[in-house]
Design a protein around this motif. Structure first.
Motif, PDB file in Angstrom:
ATOM      1  N   GLY A 170      -1.377 -72.555  15.681  1.00  0.00           N
ATOM      2  CA  GLY A 170      -2.439 -72.724  17.477  1.00  0.00           C
ATOM      3  C   GLY A 170      -3.130 -71.223  16.536  1.00  0.00           C
ATOM      4  O   GLY A 170      -2.645 -70.703  15.832  1.00  0.00           O
TER       5      GLY A 170
ATOM      6  N   GLN B 270       2.269 -59.243  18.346  1.00  0.00           N
ATOM      7  CA  GLN B 270       1.414 -59.179  18.102  1.00  0.00           C
ATOM      8  C   GLN B 270       1.449 -57.352  18.933  1.00  0.00           C
ATOM      9  O   GLN B 270       0.553 -57.082  18.415  1.00  0.00           O
ATOM     10  CB  GLN B 270       0.204 -59.934  19.092  1.00  0.00           C
ATOM     11  CG  GLN B 270       0.345 -61.458  18.472  1.00  0.00           C
ATOM     12  CD  GLN B 270      -0.829 -62.564  18.576  1.00  0.00           C
ATOM     13  OE1 GLN B 270      -1.899 -62.024  19.404  1.00  0.00           O
ATOM     14  NE2 GLN B 270      -0.649 -63.893  18.283  1.00  0.00           N
TER      15      GLN B 270
ATOM     16  N   HIS C 218       8.590 -67.172  20.352  1.00  0.00           N
ATOM     17  CA  HIS C 218       7.435 -67.441  19.122  1.00  0.00           C
ATOM     18  C   HIS C 218       7.380 -66.160  18.947  1.00  0.00           C
ATOM     19  O   HIS C 218       7.826 -64.628  19.564  1.00  0.00           O
ATOM     20  CB  HIS C 218       5.926 -67.757  19.744  1.00  0.00           C
ATOM     21  CG  HIS C 218       5.915 -67.272  21.251  1.00  0.00           C
ATOM     22  ND1 HIS C 218       4.771 -67.202  21.929  1.00  0.00           N
ATOM     23  CD2 HIS C 218       6.602 -66.346  22.130  1.00  0.00           C
ATOM     24  CE1 HIS C 218       4.237 -66.389  22.569  1.00  0.00           C
ATOM     25  NE2 HIS C 218       5.455 -65.949  23.024  1.00  0.00           N
TER      26      HIS C 218
ATOM     27  N   GLU D 130       3.561 -66.168  11.994  1.00  0.00           N
ATOM     28  CA  GLU D 130       2.255 -65.325  13.067  1.00  0.00           C
ATOM     29  C   GLU D 130       1.416 -64.456  12.106  1.00  0.00           C
ATOM     30  O   GLU D 130       1.368 -63.759  11.412  1.00  0.00           O
ATOM     31  CB  GLU D 130       3.229 -64.752  13.577  1.00  0.00           C
ATOM     32  CG  GLU D 130       1.870 -63.893  15.562  1.00  0.00           C
ATOM     33  CD  GLU D 130       1.792 -65.169  16.347  1.00  0.00           C
ATOM     34  OE1 GLU D 130       3.148 -65.925  16.898  1.00  0.00           O
ATOM     35  OE2 GLU D 130       0.540 -64.865  17.448  1.00  0.00           O
TER      36      GLU D 130
ATOM     37  N   ARG E  69      14.267 -72.078  21.142  1.00  0.00           N
ATOM     38  CA  ARG E  69      14.038 -72.681  22.415  1.00  0.00           C
ATOM     39  C   ARG E  69      14.979 -73.131  22.541  1.00  0.00           C
ATOM     40  O   ARG E  69      15.604 -74.128  21.624  1.00  0.00           O
ATOM     41  CB  ARG E  69      12.725 -73.653  22.131  1.00  0.00           C
ATOM     42  CG  ARG E  69      10.881 -73.032  22.052  1.00  0.00           C
ATOM     43  CD  ARG E  69      10.158 -73.028  22.149  1.00  0.00           C
ATOM     44  NE  ARG E  69       9.474 -72.600  21.675  1.00  0.00           N
ATOM     45  CZ  ARG E  69       7.784 -73.061  21.146  1.00  0.00           C
ATOM     46  NH1 ARG E  69       7.681 -74.003  21.323  1.00  0.00           N
ATOM     47  NH2 ARG E  69       7.166 -72.047  20.761  1.00  0.00           N
TER      48      ARG E  69
ATOM     49  N   GLN F 217       8.474 -69.530  12.355  1.00  0.00           N
ATOM     50  CA  GLN F 217       7.141 -68.722  12.726  1.00  0.00           C
ATOM     51  C   GLN F 217       6.715 -68.221  11.418  1.00  0.00           C
ATOM     52  O   GLN F 217       7.666 -66.924  11.552  1.00  0.00           O
ATOM     53  CB  GLN F 217       6.986 -69.025  14.019  1.00  0.00           C
ATOM     54  CG  GLN F 217       6.916 -69.897  14.782  1.00  0.00           C
ATOM     55  CD  GLN F 217       6.575 -69.762  16.281  1.00  0.00           C
ATOM     56  OE1 GLN F 217       5.994 -68.838  16.613  1.00  0.00           O
ATOM     57  NE2 GLN F 217       5.873 -70.811  16.896  1.00  0.00           N
TER      58      GLN F 217
ATOM     59  N   THR G 193      -5.170 -66.582  23.203  1.00  0.00           N
ATOM     60  CA  THR G 193      -6.203 -67.145  23.056  1.00  0.00           C
ATOM     61  C   THR G 193      -7.255 -67.347  23.840  1.00  0.00           C
ATOM     62  O   THR G 193      -7.481 -68.530  24.576  1.00  0.00           O
ATOM     63  CB  THR G 193      -6.374 -67.881  21.531  1.00  0.00           C
ATOM     64  OG1 THR G 193      -5.441 -68.607  21.630  1.00  0.00           O
ATOM     65  CG2 THR G 193      -5.493 -66.686  20.907  1.00  0.00           C
TER      66      THR G 193
ATOM     67  N   SER H  76       4.628 -63.758  18.895  1.00  0.00           N
ATOM     68  CA  SER H  76       3.573 -63.964  19.374  1.00  0.00           C
ATOM     69  C   SER H  76       3.707 -62.380  19.400  1.00  0.00           C
ATOM     70  O   SER H  76       3.028 -61.836  20.329  1.00  0.00           O
ATOM     71  CB  SER H  76       2.891 -64.928  20.258  1.00  0.00           C
ATOM     72  OG  SER H  76       2.028 -66.037  19.646  1.00  0.00           O
TER      73      SER H  76
ATOM     74  N   ALA I  53      -5.939 -64.628  15.574  1.00  0.00           N
ATOM     75  CA  ALA I  53      -4.785 -64.737  15.632  1.00  0.00           C
ATOM     76  C   ALA I  53      -4.132 -66.658  14.972  1.00  0.00           C
ATOM     77  O   ALA I  53      -5.079 -66.880  15.860  1.00  0.00           O
ATOM     78  CB  ALA I  53      -3.493 -64.215  17.085  1.00  0.00           C
TER      79      ALA I  53
HETATM   80  N1  DAH Z   1       2.791 -68.897  20.110  1.00  0.00           N
HETATM   81  C1  DAH Z   1       1.710 -70.164  19.839  1.00  0.00           C
HETATM   82  C2  DAH Z   1       2.905 -70.667  19.387  1.00  0.00           C
HETATM   83  O1  DAH Z   1       4.882 -70.838  19.248  1.00  0.00           O
HETATM   84  C3  DAH Z   1       1.781 -70.578  18.800  1.00  0.00           C
HETATM   85  C4  DAH Z   1       0.127 -70.240  18.583  1.00  0.00           C
HETATM   86  C5  DAH Z   1      -0.624 -70.167  19.108  1.00  0.00           C
HETATM   87  C6  DAH Z   1       0.072 -68.982  17.922  1.00  0.00           C
HETATM   88  C7  DAH Z   1      -1.864 -69.042  18.630  1.00  0.00           C
HETATM   89  C8  DAH Z   1      -0.877 -67.883  17.556  1.00  0.00           C
HETATM   90  C9  DAH Z   1      -1.834 -68.283  18.620  1.00  0.00           C
HETATM   91  O2  DAH Z   1      -0.863 -66.122  17.728  1.00  0.00           O
HETATM   92  O3  DAH Z   1      -3.388 -67.626  18.841  1.00  0.00           O
HETATM   93  O4  DAH Z   1       3.498 -72.165  20.126  1.00  0.00           O
END
Ligand code: DAH
Length: 334
Positions: free
Chosen positions: A279, A181, A176, A218, A202, A216, A259, A178, A302
């Motif tokens: 999400g 971050q 992801h 973010e 994935r 994605q 989160t 994330s 986020a």
């Molecule tokens: N990283 C999560 C995914 O790939 C998606 C996601 C969910 C990103 C919640 C976020 C978050 O920043 O707060 O499924």
């Protein structure tokens, strides 16, 4: 009584017929006719035995020369016909590599890249900066630092491609966006207002709603006094700016390790149907701490969502695998 002149005439007639043969099959047939057993030259040859020595010598020399002429004429005609056949074949097999397919002009960016750039425009318009991170990540940034320790069941949500480097399991293709971050928290510290578009991977079988490699976006905000209201308002503002009038958003309670509280967000289309997008949530205090940020002073939100599905949904394309199409008739539409 056959004379040398007769043989010359027979030879000349044979040569003429050979030269007139229209194709290779006809040439073979004519050659058999003018030199075979039933031919007049053949008859002369067979009759040689009955001649006296002087006549045999005289006629024999002429016959040999004339037979040589006939043989050469056949070979020449064969070469001519073969060359002609080759020309015909080459012409038939010719590929015109200079042929230009008429198109609408120059090429353009792929639908996903276009979508990514449009989203960047929308978010920079809302005051966000664009950040990037590596596609090959370490376990810390992709999992552990995001509050997903080893053996945590949440790891199963994201089947992972591991890279054979360092300690086994330590290097992954990011599952992801994330992890960026944490990288931005480490590098710049608050206040943070960033979006991160990028490619993720994935270990999944491809089908109409899943790809092993996808994209994605973010978003991360960390500042003093950031609340869940800011999160909901930002998602609503982005929805209106990107999708346009008549689109709204909603949040549903959910769970993500990084989160707390967490939610999923959906976009409501003007026709009343919902598109599940991604999400979101308030950044978990452990994640802020792992990024070197004091969670007593700063809070953040986020969110993250898939770009490919969004891009295709907007154009009414039902199958995610179309993203991988290299068919120019598909690509040209966007
Ligand atoms: N990283 C999560 C995914 O790939 C998606 C996601 C969910 C990103 C919640 C976020 C978050 O920043 O707060 O499924």
């Amino acid at each position: 009584m056959t004379t040398p002149d007769d043989i010359e005439r027979m030879g000349a007639a044979a040569v003429e017929r050979l030269r007139a043969a229209p194709d290779l099959d006809a040439l073979t047939a004519v050659l058999a006719e003018v030199t075979g057993k039933g031919s007049d030259l053949g008859a002369v040859k067979r009759g040689m035995g009955q001649l006296d020595a002087e006549a045999r010598k005289q006629l024999g020399q002429t016959l040999n020369r004339v037979n040589g002429d006939v043989g050469r004429a056949a070979a020449e005609r064969r070469a001519e016909l073969e060359a002609a056949a080759r020309r015909v074949r080459l012409e038939a097999e010719r590929l015109d590599l200079t042929e230009v397919r008429p198109t609408t002009g120059a090429g353009h960016l792929h639908l996903v890249t276009q979508t990514m750039e449009e989203l960047e425009d929308v978010f920079t318009g809302l005051g966000f900066a664009v950040a990037e991170g590596p596609e090959v990540e370490d376990d810390w940034h992709n999992f552990t630092g995001l509050n997903i320790p080893a053996y945590h069941p949440a790891r199963d949500m994201q089947d992972t491609f591991f890279v054979d480097r360092g300690e086994p399991g330590d290097v992954v293709l990011r599952t992801h966006t994330s992890p960026v971050q944490l990288r931005v928290m480490e590098q710049q510290g608050p206040p943070i207002y960033i979006v991160v578009p990028g490619r993720v991977h994935r270990n999944e079988a491809r089908d109409a709603t899943h790809l092993a490699t996808f994209h994605q976006l973010e978003a991360l905000v960390v500042d003093e006094g950031i609340t869940f209201g800011h999160l909901a308002g930002t998602i609503e503002a982005f929805t209106a700016a990107y999708f346009g009038e008549g689109f709204t958003s909603r949040l549903r309670p959910s769970y993500f390790p990084f989160t707390e509280p967490s939610a999923e967000f959906d976009i409501r289309r003007p026709d009343g149907t919902w598109l599940e997008l991604g999400g979101c949530g308030m950044v978990h205090p452990n994640v802020l701490r792992n990024g070197g940020i004091d969670p007593e002073r700063y809070t953040g939100f986020a969110f993250g969502f898939g770009i490919d599905r969004l891009a295709l949904a907007r154009h009414g394309v039902p199958d995610l695998r179309e993203i991988l199409s290299v068919d120019v008739r598909f690509l040209e539409q966007f």
